[in-house]
Design a protein around this motif. Structure first.
Motif, PDB file in Angstrom:
ATOM      1  N   GLN A  17       0.768  -1.227   0.000  1.00  0.00           N
ATOM      2  CA  GLN A  17       0.000   0.000   0.000  1.00  0.00           C
ATOM      3  C   GLN A  17       0.806   1.288   0.000  1.00  0.00           C
ATOM      4  O   GLN A  17       0.280   2.336  -0.358  1.00  0.00           O
ATOM      5  CB  GLN A  17      -0.958   0.044   1.195  1.00  0.00           C
ATOM      6  CG  GLN A  17      -0.278   0.155   2.557  1.00  0.00           C
ATOM      7  CD  GLN A  17      -1.278   0.105   3.701  1.00  0.00           C
ATOM      8  OE1 GLN A  17      -2.095  -0.816   3.777  1.00  0.00           O
ATOM      9  NE2 GLN A  17      -1.225   1.085   4.587  1.00  0.00           N
ATOM     10  N   ARG A  73      -7.270  -2.163 -11.794  1.00  0.00           N
ATOM     11  CA  ARG A  73      -7.292  -2.353 -10.349  1.00  0.00           C
ATOM     12  C   ARG A  73      -6.452  -1.325  -9.603  1.00  0.00           C
ATOM     13  O   ARG A  73      -5.488  -0.773 -10.138  1.00  0.00           O
ATOM     14  CB  ARG A  73      -6.761  -3.741  -9.988  1.00  0.00           C
ATOM     15  CG  ARG A  73      -5.306  -3.976 -10.373  1.00  0.00           C
ATOM     16  CD  ARG A  73      -4.792  -5.322  -9.893  1.00  0.00           C
ATOM     17  NE  ARG A  73      -3.416  -5.583 -10.276  1.00  0.00           N
ATOM     18  CZ  ARG A  73      -3.044  -6.307 -11.321  1.00  0.00           C
ATOM     19  NH1 ARG A  73      -3.957  -6.853 -12.105  1.00  0.00           N
ATOM     20  NH2 ARG A  73      -1.762  -6.486 -11.591  1.00  0.00           N
ATOM     21  N   SER A  74      -6.839  -1.129  -8.352  1.00  0.00           N
ATOM     22  CA  SER A  74      -5.971  -0.463  -7.397  1.00  0.00           C
ATOM     23  C   SER A  74      -4.821  -1.398  -7.068  1.00  0.00           C
ATOM     24  O   SER A  74      -5.019  -2.605  -6.877  1.00  0.00           O
ATOM     25  CB  SER A  74      -6.743  -0.128  -6.120  1.00  0.00           C
ATOM     26  OG  SER A  74      -5.849   0.307  -5.106  1.00  0.00           O
ATOM     27  N   GLN A 110      -2.948   7.215  -4.420  1.00  0.00           N
ATOM     28  CA  GLN A 110      -3.417   5.940  -4.925  1.00  0.00           C
ATOM     29  C   GLN A 110      -2.577   5.512  -6.128  1.00  0.00           C
ATOM     30  O   GLN A 110      -1.810   6.299  -6.685  1.00  0.00           O
ATOM     31  CB  GLN A 110      -4.898   6.026  -5.307  1.00  0.00           C
ATOM     32  CG  GLN A 110      -5.769   6.497  -4.153  1.00  0.00           C
ATOM     33  CD  GLN A 110      -7.167   5.919  -4.183  1.00  0.00           C
ATOM     34  OE1 GLN A 110      -7.370   4.750  -4.489  1.00  0.00           O
ATOM     35  NE2 GLN A 110      -8.139   6.743  -3.849  1.00  0.00           N
ATOM     36  N   TYR A 165      -2.878   2.857  -9.722  1.00  0.00           N
ATOM     37  CA  TYR A 165      -3.745   2.034 -10.563  1.00  0.00           C
ATOM     38  C   TYR A 165      -2.934   1.321 -11.643  1.00  0.00           C
ATOM     39  O   TYR A 165      -1.967   1.870 -12.185  1.00  0.00           O
ATOM     40  CB  TYR A 165      -4.810   2.895 -11.245  1.00  0.00           C
ATOM     41  CG  TYR A 165      -5.935   3.332 -10.340  1.00  0.00           C
ATOM     42  CD1 TYR A 165      -7.030   2.507 -10.108  1.00  0.00           C
ATOM     43  CD2 TYR A 165      -5.907   4.571  -9.720  1.00  0.00           C
ATOM     44  CE1 TYR A 165      -8.070   2.908  -9.284  1.00  0.00           C
ATOM     45  CE2 TYR A 165      -6.936   4.989  -8.893  1.00  0.00           C
ATOM     46  CZ  TYR A 165      -8.017   4.148  -8.685  1.00  0.00           C
ATOM     47  OH  TYR A 165      -9.043   4.545  -7.865  1.00  0.00           O
ATOM     48  N   SER A 218     -12.356   6.804  -7.223  1.00  0.00           N
ATOM     49  CA  SER A 218     -12.353   5.863  -6.112  1.00  0.00           C
ATOM     50  C   SER A 218     -13.425   6.248  -5.102  1.00  0.00           C
ATOM     51  O   SER A 218     -13.844   7.408  -5.018  1.00  0.00           O
ATOM     52  CB  SER A 218     -10.991   5.846  -5.420  1.00  0.00           C
ATOM     53  OG  SER A 218     -10.736   7.102  -4.804  1.00  0.00           O
ATOM     54  N   GLN A 263     -11.908  -2.491  -5.096  1.00  0.00           N
ATOM     55  CA  GLN A 263     -11.504  -1.365  -5.936  1.00  0.00           C
ATOM     56  C   GLN A 263     -10.821  -1.883  -7.208  1.00  0.00           C
ATOM     57  O   GLN A 263      -9.629  -1.749  -7.409  1.00  0.00           O
ATOM     58  CB  GLN A 263     -10.595  -0.403  -5.168  1.00  0.00           C
ATOM     59  CG  GLN A 263     -10.462   0.949  -5.845  1.00  0.00           C
ATOM     60  CD  GLN A 263      -9.763   1.966  -4.975  1.00  0.00           C
ATOM     61  OE1 GLN A 263      -9.975   2.012  -3.768  1.00  0.00           O
ATOM     62  NE2 GLN A 263      -8.927   2.798  -5.554  1.00  0.00           N
ATOM     63  N   GLN A 264     -11.632  -2.467  -8.066  1.00  0.00           N
ATOM     64  CA  GLN A 264     -11.183  -3.013  -9.334  1.00  0.00           C
ATOM     65  C   GLN A 264     -12.403  -3.265 -10.215  1.00  0.00           C
ATOM     66  O   GLN A 264     -13.537  -3.279  -9.752  1.00  0.00           O
ATOM     67  CB  GLN A 264     -10.420  -4.321  -9.126  1.00  0.00           C
ATOM     68  CG  GLN A 264     -11.254  -5.428  -8.477  1.00  0.00           C
ATOM     69  CD  GLN A 264     -10.554  -6.775  -8.498  1.00  0.00           C
ATOM     70  OE1 GLN A 264     -10.094  -7.252  -9.546  1.00  0.00           O
ATOM     71  NE2 GLN A 264     -10.456  -7.416  -7.335  1.00  0.00           N
ATOM     72  N   ASN A 303      -9.091  11.094  -7.845  1.00  0.00           N
ATOM     73  CA  ASN A 303      -8.858  10.687  -6.459  1.00  0.00           C
ATOM     74  C   ASN A 303      -9.401  11.750  -5.516  1.00  0.00           C
ATOM     75  O   ASN A 303      -8.726  12.744  -5.239  1.00  0.00           O
ATOM     76  CB  ASN A 303      -7.371  10.466  -6.218  1.00  0.00           C
ATOM     77  CG  ASN A 303      -7.070  10.031  -4.795  1.00  0.00           C
ATOM     78  OD1 ASN A 303      -7.968   9.680  -4.032  1.00  0.00           O
ATOM     79  ND2 ASN A 303      -5.792  10.054  -4.430  1.00  0.00           N
ATOM     80  N   ARG A 320      -7.376  -2.671  -0.824  1.00  0.00           N
ATOM     81  CA  ARG A 320      -8.448  -2.026  -1.587  1.00  0.00           C
ATOM     82  C   ARG A 320      -8.870  -2.890  -2.777  1.00  0.00           C
ATOM     83  O   ARG A 320     -10.051  -3.018  -3.072  1.00  0.00           O
ATOM     84  CB  ARG A 320      -7.993  -0.645  -2.065  1.00  0.00           C
ATOM     85  CG  ARG A 320      -8.033   0.418  -0.958  1.00  0.00           C
ATOM     86  CD  ARG A 320      -7.556   1.774  -1.462  1.00  0.00           C
ATOM     87  NE  ARG A 320      -7.894   2.804  -0.474  1.00  0.00           N
ATOM     88  CZ  ARG A 320      -8.825   3.742  -0.646  1.00  0.00           C
ATOM     89  NH1 ARG A 320      -9.513   3.781  -1.775  1.00  0.00           N
ATOM     90  NH2 ARG A 320      -9.069   4.639   0.284  1.00  0.00           N
ATOM     91  N   GLN A 321      -7.884  -3.445  -3.471  1.00  0.00           N
ATOM     92  CA  GLN A 321      -8.209  -4.357  -4.569  1.00  0.00           C
ATOM     93  C   GLN A 321      -9.025  -5.524  -4.059  1.00  0.00           C
ATOM     94  O   GLN A 321     -10.041  -5.923  -4.656  1.00  0.00           O
ATOM     95  CB  GLN A 321      -6.908  -4.830  -5.223  1.00  0.00           C
ATOM     96  CG  GLN A 321      -7.052  -5.853  -6.327  1.00  0.00           C
ATOM     97  CD  GLN A 321      -7.105  -7.293  -5.808  1.00  0.00           C
ATOM     98  OE1 GLN A 321      -7.680  -8.162  -6.447  1.00  0.00           O
ATOM     99  NE2 GLN A 321      -6.537  -7.555  -4.642  1.00  0.00           N
TER     100      GLN A 321
END
Length: 539
Positions: free
Chosen positions: A219, A491-492, A430, A432, A352, A502-503, A424, A497-498
Motif C-alpha cells: 500500500q 485495479r488499485s 493511490q 492504478y 475511487s 476497488q477493481q 482521487n 483495496r483491490q
C-alpha cells in the motif's frame, strides 16, 4: 526442441505459430510451497518458489516464449500474475481470477507467455486471496535483442531490487481482518529483496550498474536513494526514458524503474535506503552498496529523503519523459507512434470511493465494489455462460451514488483510442494498474479534472507505462489504444483495496473471431466454476 515437446506446445494452442515458432523458448519449473521466513525478525509463514523468498528472477529477451510450469504445493488454490507483461491477444494467461482458474492444491499448470515486442523491468506476484502479503514475487527482466540499439552502454551488472512495505502478521490473519470488515493497520516495516536489513549489492569502483527497482508492496509509496550516489533514470516499465539524474526517486505501489548508478565515490560501503512516503510515522530500511575494494563499513548519517509535501513527487513524475530517439523492442524510435495526433473516441472517468456495505469496509470505483463471480469472467465470455457478469455493470462516469456490490465489467471496442481520467477525491495517494496495456500518462494535477485540463496534457513525449499514481485530491489522465482484445483487470495496486472491491474488468471486444485479434483458449486451460467439464476445442 524435442518433437514431443513441440507437439505438446502445439496442442496447448492449436496453432504452432501462435507461440512464435521462430523465437527462442525458455523453460522454468517452479514449486510453490510454504516455509518459515523472518523478514522482520519474527517467524512467519511465507510463500517460497523453489525454496526462495523472494522468488527467482525471470531473464528473457524480446519475443522469447516463456514456458513456466507451476506446481502448487500449497494446501489452497494459487495463481501467479505478471505485472506489466502484456499478454498480447491472450488474457487467458494473465493469472488473475477474472481470466484464469486457480491451480488446485497438489496440481500444476503451465503458463505459456510470449514477451512479444516488449523490453524492460517488471515483476510477478501471487494474485489470489491475500497471498501477496506472504511473498511469492520476483523480478522479470526483458532484454533487447542483440541487434537493437540500447541508448546506454551495457552495465557491468544488472541488479533486481524489490522494495515494499511488510507486516509481521501472517497473510491469513491479514485476510481475516479484511473479511471481518476492518481496515488493515499500518505496516510494520519495509523490505529490500525480502530483508529488513542486510541487503547488499557489490560494485567495482569506476563501473556503472543497472538497478531495476520494483515496488512489490501492499500500500505505501516508497522513496529509494543511495548515499553519495546519483541515479540516472533510463527505463520505466518497458519505455526508455530521457536520461534524467535524480538523488532519490519515488516508486509507487506496482511501479518499476531502471536506473544507472556509477561507482564514482571513494572505496567504502554506502547506505541504500527505502522509506515510506507521505506517512507518519515514516518506515525505513537500509541496505548496502558495497565497493569490492572497500576500505571500511558504512558511516555517516543516512541519506535523507524528500519532504512530505506532494509537490516534489508531482514535479518528479512530470519530469519523466519518453526518449523519442531510442529504439524500443523494434528498430524504430519509440516516438514514431504520434499518440498526441490521434483523436480520442471516448472519455472514461474513474473515481475511487469507500464506505460500509452490510457493516463491513469496502472500496470501489464509480460507486461499484467488485465481487468475484463463481466462474472466471473470460471463461464465461468464451463459453457464453449467462448470469456470470453483465457488460455495462459499471458506469464510465462517477455516479455520486452510494457504494454497492456487483461483478463490474465495462465494455470497450477493439482499436478504440480512449482517454481515461483517474480521479482521487481522497486524502491518500493511490496507484492504478491496467493489465494487458501500456498507456501514456499525459497529465496529472491537483483539484477536479475538467475538459479545460486537457490544455495541460503532454502530447509529445509522455511516458508509456502500465501503472500510474494519483495524488491526493488530484487527477491523472492517460491515453490508451485498445489494441489488445480480451478481458483485462483494471485495479488499485493497494492490495487491501483491490481485495475489497476497488477493481473492475475492461472487456475489449472484437466481433471478428480471428487469431489475428485474439488467440483461442489454451488447450491446457484449467476449467472451473460453471465452465468445469467443458471442452477447450474450438467452438
Amino acid at each position: 526442441m524435442p518433437l514431443n515437446l513441440a507437439a505438446l506446445l502445439v496442442s496447448f494452442f492449436g496453432v504452432f505459430a501462435i507461440v512464435g515458432a521462430e523465437d527462442p523458448y525458455r523453460f522454468f519449473t517452479w514449486n510453490v510451497t510454504y516455509g518459515d521466513i523472518y523478514p522482520l525478525g519474527v517467524r512467519q509463514q511465507g510463500i517460497l518458489i523453489n525454496g526462495q523468498f523472494p522468488g527467482p528472477d525471470i531473464y528473457s529477451v524480446t519475443n522469447d516464449n516463456l514456458i513456466i510450469n507451476v506446481f502448487n504445493s500449497l494446501p489452497e488454490p494459487f495463481l501467479i500474475s505478471w505485472n506489466g507483461v502484456q499478454q498480447r491477444r491472450n488474457s487467458y494467461q494473465d493469472g488473475v481470477y477474472g481470466t484464469t482458474c486457480p491451480i488446485p492444491p497438489g496440481k500444476n499448470f503451465t503458463y505459456i507467455l510470449q514477451v512479444k515486442d516488449q523490453i524492460g523491468s517488471f515483476y510477478y506476484f501471487p494474485s489470489l486471496a491475500f497471498h501477496k502479503a506472504a511473498g511469492g514475487f520476483g523480478g522479470i527482466r526483458i532484454l533487447s535483442r542483440p541487434r537493437i540499439p540500447v541508448p546506454f552502454d551495457e552495465p557491468a551488472n544488472d541488479y533486481t531490487v524489490l522494495i515494499g512495505d511488510w507486516y509481521k502478521a501472517n497473510h491469513t490473519d491479514l485476510q481475516k481482518t479484511l473479511d471481518n470488515g476492518h481496515k488493515l493497520p499500518f505496516p510494520d516495516g519495509v523490505l529490500i529483496n525480502g530483508r529488513s536489513s542486510g541487503a547488499s549489492f557489490t560494485v567495482e569502483q569506476g563501473k556503472t550498474y543497472r538497478f531495476r527497482i520494483s515496488n512489490v508492496g501492499l500500500q505505501n509509496s516508497l522513496n529509494f536513494r543511495i548515499q553519495g550516489h546519483k541515479m540516472k533514470l533510463v527505463e520505466v516499465e518497458g519505455t526508455h526514458t530521457m536520461q534524467t539524474t535524480f538523488s532519490s526517486i519515488d516508486v509507487h505501489v506496482g511501479q518499476s524503474y531502471s536506473v544507472l548508478v556509477t561507482a564514482d565515490q571513494p572505496a567504502q560501503d554506502f547506505y541504500i535506503v527505502a522509506s515510506t512516503r507521505f506517512t507518519s510515522p515514516v518506515l525505513s530500511t537500509n541496505g548496502t552498496l558495497r565497493y569490492s575494494n572497500s576500505a571500511g563499513p558504512v558511516s555517516g548519517q543516512l541519506p535523507g529523503g524528500p519532504t512530505i509535501e506532494i509537490d516534489w513527487s508531482l514535479n518528479q513524475a512530470r519530469a519523466i519523459r519518453t526518449n523519442l530517439t531510442a529504439s524500443g523492442p523494434r528498430p524504430n524510435p519509440q516516438g514514431s507512434y504520434h499518440y498526441g495526433m490521434i483523436n480520442t473516441s471516448r472519455t472514461i472517468r474513474l473515481a475511487s470511493s469507500h464506505g460500509q456495505i452490510n457493516g463491513k469496509q469496502r472500496y470501489g470505483i464509480n460507486s461499484v465494489s467488485f465481487i468475484p463471480a463463481d466462474t472466471p469472467l473470460k471463461l464465461a465470455d468464451y463459453f457464453d455462460i449467462g448470469g456470470v457478469f453483465r457488460v455495462g455493470s459499471i458506469s464510465d462516469r462517477p455516479t455520486g451514488g452510494g457504494l454497492y456490490l456487483d461483478t463490474s465489467v465495462m465494455g470497450a471496442d477493439f482499436r478504440a483510442f480512449v482517454e481515461i481520467i483517474f480521479e482521487n477525491p481522497e486524502d491518500i495517494i493511490q496507484s492504478y494498474h491496467i493489465a494487458g496495456y501500456q498507456f501514456w500518462v499525459v497529465g496529472m494535477d491537483g483539484g477536479q479534472w475538467t475538459e479545460a485540463s486537457r490544455s495541460q496534457y503532454n502530447l509529445r513525449d509522455a511516458i508509456a507505462r502500465s501503472t500510474t499514481q494519483v495524488y491526493p485530491n488530484s487527477w491523472t489522465a492517460i491515453l490508451v489504444p485498445l489494441d489488445n482484445v480480451g478481458m483485462w483487470n483494471v485495479r488499485s495496486e493497494f492490495w487491501a483495496r483491490q481485495y475489497l472491491g476497488q477493481q473492475f474488468y475492461l472487456r475489449v471486444y472484437s466481433p471478428v473471431k480471428s487469431i489475428r485479434d485474439e488467440y483461442p483458449i489454451p488447450k491446457n486451460a484449467l476449467l472451473c466454476g460453471r465452465a468445469a467439464g467443458r471442452s477447450t476445442r474450438p467452438l
